[in-house]
Design an enzyme around this catalytic site. Structure first.
Site, PDB file in Angstrom:
ATOM      1  N   ASN A  37      -3.258  -9.834  -0.162  1.00  0.00           N
ATOM      2  CA  ASN A  37      -4.039  -9.957  -1.403  1.00  0.00           C
ATOM      3  C   ASN A  37      -3.160 -10.634  -2.448  1.00  0.00           C
ATOM      4  O   ASN A  37      -1.931 -10.654  -2.297  1.00  0.00           O
ATOM      5  CB  ASN A  37      -4.437  -8.561  -1.908  1.00  0.00           C
ATOM      6  CG  ASN A  37      -3.226  -7.662  -2.029  1.00  0.00           C
ATOM      7  OD1 ASN A  37      -2.823  -7.027  -1.054  1.00  0.00           O
ATOM      8  ND2 ASN A  37      -2.608  -7.637  -3.187  1.00  0.00           N
ATOM      9  N   SER A  81       8.612  -2.362   0.527  1.00  0.00           N
ATOM     10  CA  SER A  81       9.493  -2.084   1.675  1.00  0.00           C
ATOM     11  C   SER A  81      10.535  -3.188   1.816  1.00  0.00           C
ATOM     12  O   SER A  81      10.805  -3.925   0.877  1.00  0.00           O
ATOM     13  CB  SER A  81       8.652  -1.977   2.956  1.00  0.00           C
ATOM     14  OG  SER A  81       8.096  -3.238   3.286  1.00  0.00           O
ATOM     15  N   GLU A  88       1.624  -2.889  -8.818  1.00  0.00           N
ATOM     16  CA  GLU A  88       2.203  -3.271 -10.099  1.00  0.00           C
ATOM     17  C   GLU A  88       1.108  -3.497 -11.146  1.00  0.00           C
ATOM     18  O   GLU A  88      -0.022  -3.836 -10.821  1.00  0.00           O
ATOM     19  CB  GLU A  88       3.006  -4.582  -9.950  1.00  0.00           C
ATOM     20  CG  GLU A  88       4.142  -4.497  -8.971  1.00  0.00           C
ATOM     21  CD  GLU A  88       3.682  -4.399  -7.517  1.00  0.00           C
ATOM     22  OE1 GLU A  88       2.637  -4.982  -7.173  1.00  0.00           O
ATOM     23  OE2 GLU A  88       4.371  -3.715  -6.744  1.00  0.00           O
ATOM     24  N   HIS A 109      -0.381   2.466   9.395  1.00  0.00           N
ATOM     25  CA  HIS A 109       1.030   2.427   9.779  1.00  0.00           C
ATOM     26  C   HIS A 109       1.163   3.232  11.073  1.00  0.00           C
ATOM     27  O   HIS A 109       1.049   4.457  11.050  1.00  0.00           O
ATOM     28  CB  HIS A 109       1.899   3.039   8.687  1.00  0.00           C
ATOM     29  CG  HIS A 109       1.892   2.275   7.402  1.00  0.00           C
ATOM     30  ND1 HIS A 109       3.004   1.654   6.905  1.00  0.00           N
ATOM     31  CD2 HIS A 109       0.897   1.999   6.546  1.00  0.00           C
ATOM     32  CE1 HIS A 109       2.694   1.034   5.781  1.00  0.00           C
ATOM     33  NE2 HIS A 109       1.412   1.233   5.531  1.00  0.00           N
ATOM     34  N   THR A 151       9.459   4.409   7.356  1.00  0.00           N
ATOM     35  CA  THR A 151       9.508   5.374   6.264  1.00  0.00           C
ATOM     36  C   THR A 151       9.686   4.579   4.986  1.00  0.00           C
ATOM     37  O   THR A 151      10.644   3.819   4.844  1.00  0.00           O
ATOM     38  CB  THR A 151      10.666   6.366   6.448  1.00  0.00           C
ATOM     39  OG1 THR A 151      10.472   7.065   7.682  1.00  0.00           O
ATOM     40  CG2 THR A 151      10.708   7.374   5.317  1.00  0.00           C
ATOM     41  N   HIS A 152       8.716   4.702   4.094  1.00  0.00           N
ATOM     42  CA  HIS A 152       8.784   3.959   2.842  1.00  0.00           C
ATOM     43  C   HIS A 152       9.605   4.714   1.801  1.00  0.00           C
ATOM     44  O   HIS A 152       9.620   5.948   1.779  1.00  0.00           O
ATOM     45  CB  HIS A 152       7.371   3.708   2.296  1.00  0.00           C
ATOM     46  CG  HIS A 152       6.630   2.651   3.042  1.00  0.00           C
ATOM     47  ND1 HIS A 152       5.873   2.918   4.154  1.00  0.00           N
ATOM     48  CD2 HIS A 152       6.538   1.309   2.836  1.00  0.00           C
ATOM     49  CE1 HIS A 152       5.345   1.786   4.599  1.00  0.00           C
ATOM     50  NE2 HIS A 152       5.723   0.795   3.823  1.00  0.00           N
TER      51      HIS A 152
HETATM   52 CL1  6GU Z   1      -0.027  -6.366  -4.986  1.00  0.00          CL
HETATM   53  N1  6GU Z   1       2.021  -4.862  -4.495  1.00  0.00           N
HETATM   54  C1  6GU Z   1       2.806  -4.140  -3.714  1.00  0.00           C
HETATM   55  N2  6GU Z   1       3.888  -3.585  -4.261  1.00  0.00           N
HETATM   56  N3  6GU Z   1       2.590  -3.949  -2.411  1.00  0.00           N
HETATM   57  C2  6GU Z   1       1.525  -4.531  -1.878  1.00  0.00           C
HETATM   58  C3  6GU Z   1       0.653  -5.300  -2.624  1.00  0.00           C
HETATM   59  C4  6GU Z   1       0.943  -5.451  -3.974  1.00  0.00           C
HETATM   60  N4  6GU Z   1      -0.329  -5.734  -1.813  1.00  0.00           N
HETATM   61  C5  6GU Z   1      -0.061  -5.258  -0.603  1.00  0.00           C
HETATM   62  N5  6GU Z   1       1.058  -4.533  -0.615  1.00  0.00           N
END
Ligand code: 6GU
Length: 268
Positions: free
Chosen positions: A231, A208, A189, A67, A89-90
């Site tokens: 992913n 975000s 998650e 970032h 800012t997350h």
């Molecule tokens: Cl699988 N989940 C979340 N919340 N953020 C991500 C992600 C997954 N992969 C990249 N950013």
């Protein structure tokens, strides 16, 4: 962060400082570059000023590798001024929603009428291979929080502008779209949570964008959102997730998606 101070006053101060640092009294649009989108800055136009976000009131130090904490002013070939914010800012950093919304409010205070929000995120649709850019069509905010304060009952219909999505599709007709689900993070998650996100109508999971989009709508900006699928989400993916995988997928896709973003900016 002082509740007695209006976040819009802080954004005004930040915009004044940006005007000073860039010599540009006004920006037409703004982009927030999430993981994987960093290269877009060079392709959008000629960088006329670049400085660490920490030079600007209200911006915190970047929390994460991948970032970039810089802000640039870019002049596009057709003469538009773009404010490119490489510092996000997350919400999971725990500094509160004001910090999260600050960059968007600052962009609005510089005059930007369009806010382009980008992120790296997990995919729920199995055919999305890592490196696929996806248009955000809507969101589900699972943070149980809001960037708005007080009785600010704003409508969020068409929050992610159908008009701007059409502009993006005119450049890449193969662009898929999906509903972005913002989780608090910073953990990814569980497979059960991903199934829940899918069941309630989500297609993309991330940490975000949704809160920022709400702040952008409040500020009267038109919003365009892009996710780079870095992913597949947990349980959809056959392998466990890693932050490194997210960074790598971003790097590999960077050139292609940055070119897309630059063309979208030119077409707006
Ligand atoms: Cl699988 N989940 C979340 N919340 N953020 C991500 C992600 C997954 N992969 C990249 N950013």
């Amino acid at each position: 962060d002082d509740p007695a101070v209006s976040p819009f006053d802080v954004a005004r101060l930040a915009a004044d400082r940006i005007a000073e640092l860039t010599g540009a009294e006004h920006h037409d649009l703004a982009l927030t570059l999430g993981s994987g989108w960093g290269k877009a800055a060079e392709l959008v136009g000629e960088t006329t000023a670049e400085f660490p976000a920490t030079e600007v009131p209200g911006f915190s130090k970047p929390a994460l590798e991948g970032h970039v904490g810089t802000i640039r002013s870019i002049l596009t070939t057709d003469g538009k001024r773009a404010l490119v914010i490489g510092a996000r800012t997350h919400y999971y950093e725990g500094h509160g929603v004001r910090r999260v919304a600050h960059s968007v409010r600052t962009a609005a205070a510089t005059g930007a009428k369009t806010m382009i929000l980008t992120n790296g995120a997990g995919g729920i649709k199995e055919h999305w291979t890592p490196g696929t850019p996806v248009l955000i069509s809507d969101h589900i905010n699972l943070t149980a929080d809001s960037p708005l304060e007080g009785a600010t009952f704003i409508d969020l219909t068409d929050l992610y502008s159908a008009r701007l999505r059409e502009v993006a599709r005119s450049i890449d007709p193969s662009l898929d779209d999906g509903v972005y689900v913002q989780f608090r993070g910073p953990h990814y998650e569980t497979p059960a949570e991903v199934q829940m996100a899918k069941t309630i109508g989500g297609h993309i999971v991330g940490m975000s964008t949704a809160l920022e989009a709400i702040a952008a709508r409040e500020a009267g900006m038109e919003v365009l959102g892009f996710s780079l699928i870095t992913n597949l989400a947990a349980g959809i993916s056959p392998t466990p997730l890693s932050h490194q995988e997210v960074i790598d997928a971003g790097r590999e896709a960077e050139s292609v998606i940055s070119a897309l973003l630059a063309k979208v900016v030119a077409a707006i």
